[in-house]
Design a protein around this motif. Structure first.
Motif, PDB file in Angstrom:
ATOM      1  N   LYS A  97      52.000 -24.979  47.155  1.00  0.00           N
ATOM      2  CA  LYS A  97      51.954 -24.201  48.393  1.00  0.00           C
ATOM      3  C   LYS A  97      50.605 -24.440  49.043  1.00  0.00           C
ATOM      4  CE  LYS A  97      52.324 -19.365  49.949  1.00  0.00           C
ATOM      5  NZ  LYS A  97      52.577 -17.982  49.478  1.00  0.00           N
ATOM      6  N   ALA A  98      50.587 -24.625  50.354  1.00  0.00           N
ATOM      7  CA  ALA A  98      49.329 -24.953  51.027  1.00  0.00           C
ATOM      8  C   ALA A  98      49.326 -24.480  52.470  1.00  0.00           C
ATOM      9  CB  ALA A  98      49.090 -26.462  50.976  1.00  0.00           C
ATOM     10  N   ASP A  99      48.120 -24.223  52.975  1.00  0.00           N
ATOM     11  CA  ASP A  99      47.920 -24.025  54.408  1.00  0.00           C
ATOM     12  C   ASP A  99      47.573 -25.377  54.999  1.00  0.00           C
ATOM     13  OD1 ASP A  99      48.313 -21.252  54.500  1.00  0.00           O
ATOM     14  OD2 ASP A  99      46.267 -20.878  53.831  1.00  0.00           O
ATOM     15  N   VAL A 100      48.196 -25.734  56.116  1.00  0.00           N
ATOM     16  CA  VAL A 100      47.924 -27.026  56.737  1.00  0.00           C
ATOM     17  C   VAL A 100      47.635 -26.865  58.223  1.00  0.00           C
ATOM     18  CG1 VAL A 100      49.309 -28.376  55.109  1.00  0.00           C
ATOM     19  CG2 VAL A 100      50.378 -27.496  57.196  1.00  0.00           C
ATOM     20  N   CYS A 101      46.809 -27.767  58.721  1.00  0.00           N
ATOM     21  CA  CYS A 101      46.611 -27.909  60.165  1.00  0.00           C
ATOM     22  C   CYS A 101      47.223 -29.241  60.555  1.00  0.00           C
ATOM     23  CB  CYS A 101      45.120 -27.873  60.500  1.00  0.00           C
ATOM     24  SG  CYS A 101      44.783 -28.093  62.271  1.00  0.00           S
ATOM     25  N   TRP A 102      48.246 -29.203  61.413  1.00  0.00           N
ATOM     26  CA  TRP A 102      48.937 -30.432  61.806  1.00  0.00           C
ATOM     27  C   TRP A 102      48.082 -31.162  62.833  1.00  0.00           C
ATOM     28  CZ3 TRP A 102      52.522 -32.714  59.189  1.00  0.00           C
ATOM     29  CH2 TRP A 102      53.193 -33.806  59.754  1.00  0.00           C
ATOM     30  N   MET A 103      47.768 -32.438  62.564  1.00  0.00           N
ATOM     31  CA  MET A 103      46.780 -33.167  63.349  1.00  0.00           C
ATOM     32  C   MET A 103      47.365 -34.356  64.106  1.00  0.00           C
ATOM     33  SD  MET A 103      43.963 -33.106  60.279  1.00  0.00           S
ATOM     34  CE  MET A 103      42.589 -33.799  61.179  1.00  0.00           C
TER      35      MET A 103
END
Length: 434
Positions: free
Chosen positions: A336-342
Protein backbone atom coordinates in the motif's frame (compact mmCIF):
# COMPACT_ATOMS: atom_id res chain seq x y z
CA UNK A 1 3.16 27.66 15.57
CA UNK A 2 6.69 27.13 16.81
CA UNK A 3 10.27 27.44 15.67
CA UNK A 4 12.58 24.44 16.01
CA UNK A 5 16.13 25.28 16.98
CA UNK A 6 19.15 23.19 17.75
CA UNK A 7 21.52 24.90 20.13
CA UNK A 8 23.98 21.99 19.99
CA UNK A 9 24.05 21.77 16.20
CA UNK A 10 27.32 21.85 14.36
CA UNK A 11 27.71 25.44 13.16
CA UNK A 12 28.87 24.28 9.74
CA UNK A 13 26.12 21.69 9.30
CA UNK A 14 24.37 21.49 5.93
CA UNK A 15 20.72 22.43 5.47
CA UNK A 16 18.90 21.45 2.29
CA UNK A 17 15.75 23.46 1.66
CA UNK A 18 13.36 24.24 -1.17
CA UNK A 19 11.11 27.11 -2.10
CA UNK A 20 7.55 26.27 -3.10
CA UNK A 21 4.31 28.07 -3.81
CA UNK A 22 2.18 29.28 -6.68
CA UNK A 23 3.22 30.97 -9.93
CA UNK A 24 4.97 34.34 -9.49
CA UNK A 25 4.92 34.21 -5.71
CA UNK A 26 8.55 35.37 -5.76
CA UNK A 27 10.43 32.12 -5.19
CA UNK A 28 13.31 32.83 -7.58
CA UNK A 29 13.54 36.45 -6.41
CA UNK A 30 13.70 35.31 -2.77
CA UNK A 31 16.60 32.95 -3.49
CA UNK A 32 18.34 35.67 -5.50
CA UNK A 33 17.90 38.05 -2.56
CA UNK A 34 19.32 35.46 -0.12
CA UNK A 35 22.36 34.94 -2.32
CA UNK A 36 22.80 38.65 -3.07
CA UNK A 37 22.53 39.86 0.53
CA UNK A 38 24.65 37.03 1.92
CA UNK A 39 27.39 37.76 -0.67
CA UNK A 40 26.76 34.46 -2.45
CA UNK A 41 26.91 35.93 -5.99
CA UNK A 42 30.07 36.38 -8.02
CA UNK A 43 30.73 39.73 -9.71
CA UNK A 44 30.49 38.24 -13.22
CA UNK A 45 27.07 36.71 -12.38
CA UNK A 46 25.87 40.09 -11.14
CA UNK A 47 27.12 41.81 -14.28
CA UNK A 48 25.47 39.21 -16.55
CA UNK A 49 22.12 39.65 -14.78
CA UNK A 50 22.36 43.44 -15.05
CA UNK A 51 22.83 43.21 -18.83
CA UNK A 52 20.28 40.44 -19.45
CA UNK A 53 17.76 41.10 -22.21
CA UNK A 54 15.14 39.31 -20.11
CA UNK A 55 15.52 41.63 -17.11
CA UNK A 56 12.11 42.59 -15.70
CA UNK A 57 13.23 45.48 -13.49
CA UNK A 58 13.58 49.19 -14.24
CA UNK A 59 16.90 51.02 -14.53
CA UNK A 60 19.99 49.62 -12.83
CA UNK A 61 18.02 47.47 -10.40
CA UNK A 62 19.15 43.84 -10.60
CA UNK A 63 16.51 41.21 -11.50
CA UNK A 64 17.45 38.67 -8.84
CA UNK A 65 15.14 35.97 -10.25
CA UNK A 66 17.53 35.53 -13.20
CA UNK A 67 20.06 33.93 -10.87
CA UNK A 68 18.05 30.71 -10.64
CA UNK A 69 15.94 30.92 -13.80
CA UNK A 70 18.73 29.57 -15.96
CA UNK A 71 16.79 28.11 -18.91
CA UNK A 72 16.13 30.42 -21.87
CA UNK A 73 12.43 29.50 -21.75
CA UNK A 74 12.31 30.45 -18.07
CA UNK A 75 13.82 33.86 -18.71
CA UNK A 76 11.59 34.57 -21.69
CA UNK A 77 8.39 33.66 -19.84
CA UNK A 78 9.40 34.89 -16.41
CA UNK A 79 8.63 31.52 -14.82
CA UNK A 80 10.54 28.62 -13.27
CA UNK A 81 10.27 25.32 -15.16
CA UNK A 82 13.08 23.10 -13.95
CA UNK A 83 14.52 22.66 -10.45
CA UNK A 84 17.54 24.95 -9.96
CA UNK A 85 20.04 24.09 -7.22
CA UNK A 86 22.25 26.75 -5.64
CA UNK A 87 24.87 26.57 -2.89
CA UNK A 88 25.81 29.30 -0.45
CA UNK A 89 27.15 29.61 3.07
CA UNK A 90 27.10 31.95 6.03
CA UNK A 91 29.58 31.94 8.94
CA UNK A 92 27.12 29.67 10.78
CA UNK A 93 25.93 27.17 8.18
CA UNK A 94 26.11 25.80 4.64
CA UNK A 95 23.01 25.65 2.45
CA UNK A 96 21.80 23.91 -0.69
CA UNK A 97 18.67 25.55 -2.14
CA UNK A 98 16.30 23.99 -4.66
CA UNK A 99 14.18 26.56 -6.51
CA UNK A 100 11.10 24.60 -7.64
CA UNK A 101 8.43 25.54 -10.20
CA UNK A 102 5.08 27.04 -9.22
CA UNK A 103 3.06 26.02 -12.29
CA UNK A 104 0.74 23.07 -11.69
CA UNK A 105 2.06 21.26 -14.77
CA UNK A 106 5.56 21.21 -13.22
CA UNK A 107 4.48 19.86 -9.81
CA UNK A 108 6.49 16.69 -10.58
CA UNK A 109 9.65 18.84 -10.60
CA UNK A 110 8.69 20.18 -7.17
CA UNK A 111 8.36 16.58 -5.90
CA UNK A 112 11.87 15.87 -7.16
CA UNK A 113 13.33 18.88 -5.37
CA UNK A 114 11.44 18.15 -2.16
CA UNK A 115 12.50 14.51 -1.89
CA UNK A 116 15.85 15.33 -0.24
CA UNK A 117 14.90 18.55 1.61
CA UNK A 118 15.16 19.19 5.35
CA UNK A 119 12.97 22.29 5.16
CA UNK A 120 10.52 23.97 2.80
CA UNK A 121 9.73 27.65 2.38
CA UNK A 122 6.10 27.96 1.29
CA UNK A 123 5.70 31.40 -0.25
CA UNK A 124 2.31 33.10 0.01
CA UNK A 125 1.83 36.21 -2.16
CA UNK A 126 -0.27 38.72 -0.19
CA UNK A 127 -1.48 40.31 -3.43
CA UNK A 128 -3.04 37.04 -4.66
CA UNK A 129 -4.85 35.59 -1.66
CA UNK A 130 -8.55 36.33 -1.44
CA UNK A 131 -9.49 38.26 1.69
CA UNK A 132 -13.06 37.33 2.60
CA UNK A 133 -15.58 39.63 4.25
CA UNK A 134 -15.87 37.28 7.21
CA UNK A 135 -12.19 37.89 8.01
CA UNK A 136 -10.98 34.63 6.51
CA UNK A 137 -8.53 34.06 3.67
CA UNK A 138 -8.72 31.73 0.66
CA UNK A 139 -5.28 30.24 -0.03
CA UNK A 140 -4.22 29.36 -3.58
CA UNK A 141 -4.52 25.74 -4.71
CA UNK A 142 -0.77 25.39 -5.37
CA UNK A 143 0.00 26.56 -1.83
CA UNK A 144 -2.21 23.73 -0.60
CA UNK A 145 -0.79 21.22 -3.09
CA UNK A 146 2.83 21.93 -2.20
CA UNK A 147 2.05 21.85 1.53
CA UNK A 148 0.36 18.46 1.05
CA UNK A 149 3.41 17.11 -0.79
CA UNK A 150 5.69 18.44 1.96
CA UNK A 151 3.58 16.55 4.50
CA UNK A 152 3.60 13.32 2.47
CA UNK A 153 7.38 13.53 2.04
CA UNK A 154 7.74 14.24 5.77
CA UNK A 155 9.80 17.41 5.37
CA UNK A 156 10.73 18.33 8.91
CA UNK A 157 10.39 22.14 8.91
CA UNK A 158 7.86 24.35 7.12
CA UNK A 159 8.49 28.10 6.86
CA UNK A 160 5.49 30.14 5.68
CA UNK A 161 6.99 33.21 4.00
CA UNK A 162 4.24 35.80 3.55
CA UNK A 163 5.83 37.66 0.64
CA UNK A 164 5.35 41.06 -1.04
CA UNK A 165 4.36 42.76 2.22
CA UNK A 166 5.41 46.04 0.58
CA UNK A 167 2.34 45.76 -1.71
CA UNK A 168 -0.05 45.94 1.27
CA UNK A 169 1.83 48.65 3.17
CA UNK A 170 3.25 46.07 5.60
CA UNK A 171 -0.23 45.58 7.07
CA UNK A 172 -0.04 43.37 10.17
CA UNK A 173 -3.74 42.48 10.08
CA UNK A 174 -3.49 40.98 6.58
CA UNK A 175 -0.42 39.01 7.66
CA UNK A 176 -2.20 37.68 10.74
CA UNK A 177 -5.22 36.61 8.68
CA UNK A 178 -3.02 34.71 6.21
CA UNK A 179 -1.09 33.01 9.03
CA UNK A 180 -4.35 32.00 10.72
CA UNK A 181 -5.75 30.54 7.47
CA UNK A 182 -2.56 28.61 6.76
CA UNK A 183 -2.46 27.33 10.34
CA UNK A 184 -5.97 25.93 10.00
CA UNK A 185 -5.10 24.23 6.72
CA UNK A 186 -1.84 22.86 8.15
CA UNK A 187 -3.72 21.41 11.12
CA UNK A 188 -6.01 19.50 8.73
CA UNK A 189 -2.87 18.07 7.06
CA UNK A 190 -1.06 17.20 10.24
CA UNK A 191 1.86 19.58 9.67
CA UNK A 192 3.40 20.50 13.01
CA UNK A 193 6.64 22.47 12.84
CA UNK A 194 5.44 25.63 11.09
CA UNK A 195 7.08 29.05 11.38
CA UNK A 196 5.51 32.11 9.68
CA UNK A 197 7.53 35.18 8.67
CA UNK A 198 6.51 38.42 6.88
CA UNK A 199 8.96 39.66 4.23
CA UNK A 200 9.50 41.24 0.84
CA UNK A 201 11.94 39.39 -1.40
CA UNK A 202 12.10 42.28 -3.89
CA UNK A 203 13.05 44.96 -1.36
CA UNK A 204 14.91 42.65 1.02
CA UNK A 205 12.69 43.28 4.06
CA UNK A 206 13.30 40.57 6.71
CA UNK A 207 15.27 38.33 4.34
CA UNK A 208 18.79 38.93 5.65
CA UNK A 209 18.34 42.29 7.35
CA UNK A 210 15.66 43.33 9.85
CA UNK A 211 13.09 45.73 8.41
CA UNK A 212 11.94 48.83 10.30
CA UNK A 213 8.77 48.76 8.20
CA UNK A 214 7.92 45.45 9.85
CA UNK A 215 8.62 46.70 13.35
CA UNK A 216 5.57 44.85 14.70
CA UNK A 217 7.26 41.52 13.86
CA UNK A 218 9.58 40.46 16.68
CA UNK A 219 10.87 37.18 15.23
CA UNK A 220 14.10 36.32 13.38
CA UNK A 221 14.92 37.22 9.78
CA UNK A 222 14.68 34.43 7.22
CA UNK A 223 18.42 33.77 7.19
CA UNK A 224 18.52 33.69 11.00
CA UNK A 225 15.66 31.22 10.98
CA UNK A 226 17.38 28.99 8.41
CA UNK A 227 20.59 29.08 10.43
CA UNK A 228 18.76 27.92 13.57
CA UNK A 229 16.73 24.99 12.20
CA UNK A 230 17.69 21.61 13.61
CA UNK A 231 18.75 18.91 11.18
CA UNK A 232 18.68 15.43 12.64
CA UNK A 233 18.85 12.43 10.36
CA UNK A 234 16.85 9.68 12.06
CA UNK A 235 18.36 7.15 9.67
CA UNK A 236 21.48 7.13 11.88
CA UNK A 237 19.49 5.29 14.56
CA UNK A 238 17.58 3.06 12.13
CA UNK A 239 18.39 -0.62 11.44
CA UNK A 240 21.15 -1.21 8.89
CA UNK A 241 20.05 -1.04 5.23
CA UNK A 242 22.46 -1.57 2.33
CA UNK A 243 21.04 -1.94 -1.21
CA UNK A 244 23.64 -3.78 -3.30
CA UNK A 245 24.57 -1.76 -6.40
CA UNK A 246 27.39 -3.85 -7.79
CA UNK A 247 29.26 -7.10 -7.11
CA UNK A 248 33.01 -6.44 -7.37
CA UNK A 249 35.34 -9.25 -8.48
CA UNK A 250 39.03 -9.48 -9.40
CA UNK A 251 39.80 -9.68 -13.11
CA UNK A 252 40.48 -13.39 -13.01
CA UNK A 253 44.28 -13.16 -12.84
CA UNK A 254 44.41 -12.81 -9.06
CA UNK A 255 45.25 -15.83 -6.96
CA UNK A 256 42.90 -14.86 -4.13
CA UNK A 257 39.16 -14.92 -4.70
CA UNK A 258 37.81 -11.42 -4.02
CA UNK A 259 34.07 -10.80 -3.88
CA UNK A 260 32.85 -7.45 -2.55
CA UNK A 261 29.40 -5.89 -2.47
CA UNK A 262 29.37 -2.20 -3.38
CA UNK A 263 26.75 0.37 -2.50
CA UNK A 264 25.69 3.23 -0.26
CA UNK A 265 24.55 2.75 3.34
CA UNK A 266 21.00 4.11 3.37
CA UNK A 267 20.28 3.63 7.07
CA UNK A 268 22.03 2.65 10.28
CA UNK A 269 25.64 1.60 10.73
CA UNK A 270 27.74 -1.52 10.24
CA UNK A 271 30.86 -2.94 11.86
CA UNK A 272 33.17 -5.85 11.17
CA UNK A 273 31.65 -8.98 12.76
CA UNK A 274 28.03 -7.77 12.45
CA UNK A 275 25.40 -10.38 11.58
CA UNK A 276 23.37 -9.49 8.48
CA UNK A 277 20.57 -11.04 6.48
CA UNK A 278 20.42 -11.05 2.68
CA UNK A 279 16.99 -10.10 1.39
CA UNK A 280 14.89 -11.46 -0.20
CA UNK A 281 16.73 -14.83 -0.02
CA UNK A 282 16.96 -14.82 3.79
CA UNK A 283 20.57 -16.07 3.89
CA UNK A 284 22.68 -15.17 6.91
CA UNK A 285 25.97 -13.31 6.50
CA UNK A 286 28.82 -11.95 8.65
CA UNK A 287 30.78 -8.79 7.82
CA UNK A 288 34.44 -9.67 7.21
CA UNK A 289 35.76 -6.26 6.12
CA UNK A 290 34.60 -2.77 5.12
CA UNK A 291 36.51 -1.11 2.28
CA UNK A 292 36.58 2.44 0.91
CA UNK A 293 39.07 4.27 -1.32
CA UNK A 294 41.01 5.07 1.86
CA UNK A 295 41.39 1.40 2.74
CA UNK A 296 39.95 -0.96 5.33
CA UNK A 297 37.66 0.24 8.16
CA UNK A 298 36.20 -1.29 11.28
CA UNK A 299 32.83 0.46 10.85
CA UNK A 300 30.80 2.71 8.54
CA UNK A 301 27.63 4.78 8.87
CA UNK A 302 24.67 6.00 6.84
CA UNK A 303 25.62 8.08 3.81
CA UNK A 304 28.96 6.34 3.18
CA UNK A 305 29.64 4.45 -0.03
CA UNK A 306 31.53 1.26 0.84
CA UNK A 307 32.40 -2.24 -0.32
CA UNK A 308 31.39 -4.97 2.12
CA UNK A 309 33.24 -8.28 2.28
CA UNK A 310 31.47 -11.24 3.88
CA UNK A 311 32.78 -14.41 5.50
CA UNK A 312 30.31 -16.56 3.58
CA UNK A 313 30.14 -17.36 -0.14
CA UNK A 314 26.59 -16.40 -1.06
CA UNK A 315 24.52 -15.76 -4.16
CA UNK A 316 24.06 -11.98 -3.89
CA UNK A 317 23.45 -9.64 -6.81
CA UNK A 318 22.39 -6.09 -7.63
CA UNK A 319 18.95 -5.35 -6.20
CA UNK A 320 19.43 -7.45 -3.06
CA UNK A 321 19.35 -5.75 0.34
CA UNK A 322 21.73 -6.42 3.21
CA UNK A 323 19.90 -5.71 6.48
CA UNK A 324 20.42 -5.98 10.24
CA UNK A 325 19.82 -9.60 11.22
CA UNK A 326 17.82 -8.48 14.25
CA UNK A 327 15.62 -5.99 12.36
CA UNK A 328 15.31 -6.94 8.69
CA UNK A 329 13.11 -5.10 6.23
CA UNK A 330 9.58 -6.37 5.51
CA UNK A 331 9.28 -8.49 2.36
CA UNK A 332 6.29 -7.46 0.29
CA UNK A 333 4.54 -8.90 -2.75
CA UNK A 334 1.56 -6.61 -2.18
CA UNK A 335 2.01 -3.09 -0.87
CA UNK A 336 0.00 0.00 0.00
CA UNK A 337 1.42 3.40 -0.91
CA UNK A 338 0.71 7.08 -1.35
CA UNK A 339 1.64 8.22 -4.85
CA UNK A 340 1.90 11.47 -6.76
CA UNK A 341 1.10 10.86 -10.43
CA UNK A 342 3.73 12.67 -12.51
CA UNK A 343 2.84 11.76 -16.08
CA UNK A 344 0.77 13.50 -18.73
CA UNK A 345 -0.54 10.04 -19.61
CA UNK A 346 -3.18 8.93 -17.07
CA UNK A 347 -2.81 5.75 -15.04
CA UNK A 348 -4.07 2.65 -16.85
CA UNK A 349 -4.87 -0.03 -14.25
CA UNK A 350 -4.85 -2.68 -17.01
CA UNK A 351 -1.15 -2.07 -17.69
CA UNK A 352 2.01 -3.14 -15.95
CA UNK A 353 4.71 -0.67 -14.92
CA UNK A 354 8.30 -1.04 -13.77
CA UNK A 355 8.80 -0.30 -10.08
CA UNK A 356 12.25 1.01 -9.05
CA UNK A 357 12.89 0.50 -5.34
CA UNK A 358 16.43 1.21 -4.21
CA UNK A 359 18.64 -0.71 -6.62
CA UNK A 360 15.95 -3.27 -7.46
CA UNK A 361 13.66 -3.07 -10.47
CA UNK A 362 10.77 -5.41 -11.13
CA UNK A 363 7.34 -5.43 -12.75
CA UNK A 364 4.33 -4.03 -10.87
CA UNK A 365 0.61 -3.61 -11.40
CA UNK A 366 -1.81 -1.23 -9.70
CA UNK A 367 -4.48 -3.47 -8.18
CA UNK A 368 -6.77 -0.78 -6.80
CA UNK A 369 -6.97 2.96 -6.27
CA UNK A 370 -8.02 3.05 -2.65
CA UNK A 371 -8.71 6.80 -2.51
CA UNK A 372 -7.96 10.09 -4.25
CA UNK A 373 -7.05 13.13 -2.14
CA UNK A 374 -8.94 16.40 -2.68
CA UNK A 375 -6.25 19.06 -2.15
CA UNK A 376 -8.74 21.77 -1.17
CA UNK A 377 -10.78 19.89 1.41
CA UNK A 378 -8.26 17.17 2.38
CA UNK A 379 -11.13 14.72 1.94
CA UNK A 380 -10.63 11.40 0.16
CA UNK A 381 -12.97 9.85 -2.38
CA UNK A 382 -13.02 6.99 -4.86
CA UNK A 383 -11.48 7.25 -8.33
CA UNK A 384 -11.29 5.14 -11.48
CA UNK A 385 -7.92 6.49 -12.57
CA UNK A 386 -5.18 9.03 -11.92
CA UNK A 387 -4.10 12.02 -13.98
CA UNK A 388 -1.20 14.48 -13.80
CA UNK A 389 -0.55 15.78 -10.24
CA UNK A 390 -3.19 13.58 -8.60
CA UNK A 391 -2.28 12.34 -5.12
CA UNK A 392 -3.79 9.01 -4.14
CA UNK A 393 -3.46 5.91 -2.00
CA UNK A 394 -3.09 2.76 -4.10
CA UNK A 395 -2.42 -0.96 -3.73
CA UNK A 396 0.32 -2.53 -5.84
CA UNK A 397 1.28 -6.10 -6.60
CA UNK A 398 4.90 -6.78 -7.60
CA UNK A 399 6.38 -9.63 -9.57
CA UNK A 400 9.38 -10.12 -7.26
CA UNK A 401 9.23 -9.41 -3.51
CA UNK A 402 10.56 -6.07 -2.27
CA UNK A 403 12.48 -5.78 1.00
CA UNK A 404 11.03 -2.51 2.20
CA UNK A 405 10.24 -0.33 5.21
CA UNK A 406 7.46 2.14 5.86
CA UNK A 407 8.45 5.55 4.46
CA UNK A 408 7.76 7.01 7.91
CA UNK A 409 10.49 4.75 9.34
CA UNK A 410 13.22 4.83 6.67
CA UNK A 411 12.84 7.12 3.65
CA UNK A 412 15.33 5.36 1.37
CA UNK A 413 13.74 1.90 1.64
CA UNK A 414 10.22 3.30 1.88
CA UNK A 415 10.25 5.22 -1.40
CA UNK A 416 9.91 4.08 -5.01
CA UNK A 417 9.13 5.30 -8.50
CA UNK A 418 6.95 3.79 -11.22
CA UNK A 419 8.31 3.76 -14.77
CA UNK A 420 6.43 3.38 -18.05
CA UNK A 421 7.60 0.12 -19.69
CA UNK A 422 7.31 1.60 -23.20
CA UNK A 423 8.60 5.19 -22.88
CA UNK A 424 10.84 4.59 -19.83
CA UNK A 425 9.52 7.84 -18.35
CA UNK A 426 8.94 8.16 -14.60
CA UNK A 427 5.16 8.26 -14.13
CA UNK A 428 4.79 8.30 -10.33
CA UNK A 429 6.67 8.75 -7.07
CA UNK A 430 5.48 6.67 -4.14
CA UNK A 431 5.81 6.30 -0.39
CA UNK A 432 5.18 2.88 1.16
CA UNK A 433 2.74 2.72 4.10
CA UNK A 434 2.88 -0.43 6.24
Amino acid sequence: MTTSTNTNANEQSLLRFITAGSVDDGKSTLIGRLLFDSKGIFADQLDAMSRSKHKRTVGDTVDLSLLTDGLEAEREQGITIDVAYRYFATPKRKFIIADTPGHEQYTRNMVTGASTADAVIILVDVSKVKLREDGGVDLLIQTKRHSTIAHLLQIEHVIVAVNKMDLVNYDQDIYNRIVKAYGEFAASLGLKDITPIPLSALTGDNVVEKSEKLGWYQGPTLIELLESLSVYDESHDAPFRFPVQLVARHNGHEANDFRGYMGRIEAGKVSVGDQLVVQPSGQSATVKDILTLEGSHQSAVVGQSVTLLLNEYLDISRGDLLSSAGKPATQLKQLKADVCWMSDEPLDVRRKYWIKHGTKQTSAKVKTIESLLDINTQQRHSAEGLKLNDIATIELSVQQPLAADAYSDIRATGAFILIDEVTHQTVAAGMIRL
